[in-house]
Design a protein around this motif. Structure first.
Motif, PDB file in Angstrom:
ATOM      1  N   UNK A 134       0.822  -1.212   0.000  1.00 45.83           N
ATOM      2  CA  UNK A 134       0.000   0.000   0.000  1.00 45.83           C
ATOM      3  C   UNK A 134       0.857   1.263   0.000  1.00 45.83           C
ATOM      4  N   UNK A 135       1.955   1.253   0.739  1.00 39.34           N
ATOM      5  CA  UNK A 135       2.866   2.403   0.729  1.00 39.34           C
ATOM      6  C   UNK A 135       3.416   2.621  -0.679  1.00 39.34           C
ATOM      7  N   UNK A 136       3.851   1.548  -1.319  1.00 42.97           N
ATOM      8  CA  UNK A 136       4.436   1.650  -2.655  1.00 42.97           C
ATOM      9  C   UNK A 136       3.409   2.123  -3.681  1.00 42.97           C
ATOM     10  N   UNK A 137       2.174   1.611  -3.573  1.00 44.02           N
ATOM     11  CA  UNK A 137       1.131   2.000  -4.533  1.00 44.02           C
ATOM     12  C   UNK A 137       0.731   3.455  -4.312  1.00 44.02           C
ATOM     13  N   UNK A 138       0.590   3.878  -3.062  1.00 41.45           N
ATOM     14  CA  UNK A 138       0.286   5.279  -2.772  1.00 41.45           C
ATOM     15  C   UNK A 138       1.370   6.199  -3.310  1.00 41.45           C
ATOM     16  N   UNK A 139       2.634   5.796  -3.116  1.00 41.26           N
ATOM     17  CA  UNK A 139       3.775   6.553  -3.636  1.00 41.26           C
ATOM     18  C   UNK A 139       3.718   6.637  -5.162  1.00 41.26           C
ATOM     19  N   UNK A 140       3.447   5.500  -5.821  1.00 41.03           N
ATOM     20  CA  UNK A 140       3.426   5.456  -7.288  1.00 41.03           C
ATOM     21  C   UNK A 140       2.312   6.330  -7.859  1.00 41.03           C
ATOM     22  N   UNK A 141       1.140   6.305  -7.235  1.00 38.94           N
ATOM     23  CA  UNK A 141       0.036   7.159  -7.689  1.00 38.94           C
ATOM     24  C   UNK A 141       0.435   8.628  -7.610  1.00 38.94           C
ATOM     25  N   UNK A 158      -1.433   3.167   5.392  1.00 44.24           N
ATOM     26  CA  UNK A 158      -0.207   2.977   4.595  1.00 44.24           C
ATOM     27  C   UNK A 158      -0.292   3.606   3.206  1.00 44.24           C
ATOM     28  N   UNK A 159      -1.467   3.526   2.579  1.00 42.02           N
ATOM     29  CA  UNK A 159      -1.651   4.093   1.237  1.00 42.02           C
ATOM     30  C   UNK A 159      -1.503   5.613   1.271  1.00 42.02           C
ATOM     31  N   UNK A 160      -2.138   6.258   2.239  1.00 41.04           N
ATOM     32  CA  UNK A 160      -2.051   7.716   2.341  1.00 41.04           C
ATOM     33  C   UNK A 160      -0.626   8.140   2.708  1.00 41.04           C
ATOM     34  N   UNK A 161       0.008   7.386   3.584  1.00 46.02           N
ATOM     35  CA  UNK A 161       1.412   7.659   3.922  1.00 46.02           C
ATOM     36  C   UNK A 161       2.272   7.577   2.671  1.00 46.02           C
TER      37      UNK A 161
END
Length: 427
Positions: free
Chosen positions: A96-103, A402-405
């Motif tokens: 989720x961290x990686x996907x949030x970062x990629x977006x 994690x996504x928002x982070x």
């Protein structure tokens, strides 16, 4: 011209997918669905994104916790199903961290995340208020009922309120004064009716972090001292008041505040007394997990019982809401990590939180936006440090944190790449 149109089209596509992702995992609140959707997004977006050094180092710490617990599982043995489930639990926040970062890197827009969360949070707040008012009008209600029909908390509304209260610091110039007033009023009303102790503390934490009061300075030390004194005084007053456990309304909420410290830390419990056990359930779970790790010896203490291990609650009668006597996850995230990955895992987890906190001391390159985003990331550190005690922190099964982070880690990197206060992000 065709290339420009193509780029704009891709930008809008990423925005639409981002919005759909949050809405879907919010309304379809299932761990398996969230994991599969996150994995699909990771497969399609991550190969085209270069991860920053800071983000990479952060997720490596979480990966090492996972690796430690996997190694421990091979030492102690496991069932295939529980092992797989454990791997999914531990890798979900990393994904989720990686996907949030990629977006964030693909959307490349400072205001976008704030706009979406604020407007979506207002919609959710209005819906929540409508539900509460409807139940007040047609039925006899209690705190438990309102939390059952309206929800126990809402992270989207939580961040919407934090962003509105920090509009000047975050430089959210797209917001009018009237919208801010209306938004703060609606979100505050909705916020109150969640009766969430965790959200109440978390809002204060994030506001203080965004305004830079968590950096060590004479001013922050004085503020911190008076906060501690106020909290101690508040609990002294609460404990001097007789509050009925079976009461409803505001008294019920204050009772839950009163027992909050013992709920987490007190493990000397008479399990035959169901009311006492339920009030201090988190402490009981933690006690059983610690006992079972310690019984296994030095290897388990340092490296854990393994990713597929289960906490045996050792209860020979049924408890409402508890379907199994052996469970893979407990509320206290520090003890959860200790149970699975030992002292090494807890050390790595605290190192992860510390790394996020130290972001507030990073160079801001004379960029006020970068400074406040650094402070906001520090807010995630304090939030995780606190919530890990009560709702498993970053390992909360259904959390969007994690996504928002990850998105804000990406935003931090984008601002650093530009290095200018007046950088015009794409609109």
């Amino acid at each position: 011209m065709q290339q420009s149109i193509f780029n704009v089209s891709k930008d809008k596509t990423y925005k639409i997918v981002f919005i759909l992702y949050i809405i879907l995992i919010y309304y379809i609140n299932l761990f398996e669905f969230t994991y599969i959707l996150t994995l699909l997004c990771a497969m399609f977006i991550l190969p085209t994104v270069k991860v920053s050094k800071f983000t990479f180092e952060s997720i490596v710490l979480l990966f090492l916790i996972t690796l430690t617990s996997i190694i421990s599982s091979f030492y102690y043995g496991f069932t295939a199903f529980e092992f797989l489930k454990g791997v999914l639990y531990f890798t979900k926040p990393i994904l989720m961290i990686l996907v949030g970062y990629a977006f964030c890197m693909k959307i490349n827009n400072y205001n976008f995340i704030f706009k979406f969360i604020i407007y979506f949070s207002l919609l959710l707040a209005l819906i929540h208020i409508f539900i509460v008012v409807k139940w007040f009008y047609f039925k006899d209600v209690s705190v438990s009922t309102l939390r059952y029909v309206g929800g126990k908390s809402n992270l989207i509304e939580f961040f919407g309120l934090v962003f509105l209260l920090s509009r000047e610091k975050l430089k959210l110039y797209f917001l009018s004064n009237n919208l801010v007033r209306f938004g703060v009023l609606m979100l505050t009303i909705s916020f109150v009716f969640y009766f969430s102790r965790t959200q109440l503390v978390a809002v204060i934490i994030f506001i203080f972090c965004i305004y830079g009061y968590t950096k060590l300075s004479s001013k922050s030390i004085i503020i911190g001292f008076w906060i501690i004194v106020s909290i101690i005084t508040f609990f002294i007053i609460l404990n001097s008041i007789s509050l009925n456990r079976n009461s409803e309304g505001v008294e019920k909420f204050f009772y839950k505040l009163k027992v909050a410290p013992t709920e987490i830390f007190k493990s000397d419990i008479n399990i035959k007394n169901h009311a006492e056990l339920w009030d201090r359930w988190r402490g009981y779970e933690a006690k059983k997990a610690i006992e079972q790790v310690n019984e296994k010896g030095a290897f388990a203490i340092f490296f854990g019982s393994g990713i597929g291990s289960l906490v045996d609650l050792e209860i020979d009668y049924s408890i409402p809401g508890i379907d199994k006597k052996q469970i893979p996850i407990i509320h206290n995230g520090y003890i959860f990590v200790y149970f699975k990955a030992g002292l090494l895992g807890v050390f790595l987890y605290l190192l992860f939180i510390t790394k996020l906190y130290m972001k507030t001391y990073s160079k801001s390159l004379n960029n006020k936006r970068l400074e406040v985003i650094n402070n906001l990331i520090c807010g995630f550190a304090f939030y995780l440090f606190f919530t890990t005690l009560i709702i498993t922190g970053i390992y909360n099964v259904n959390s969007i944190i994690p996504f928002i982070l990850g998105f804000f880690l990406g935003l931090n990197h984008l601002i650093k790449l530009n290095k200018h206060e007046d950088w015009n992000f794409r609109n």
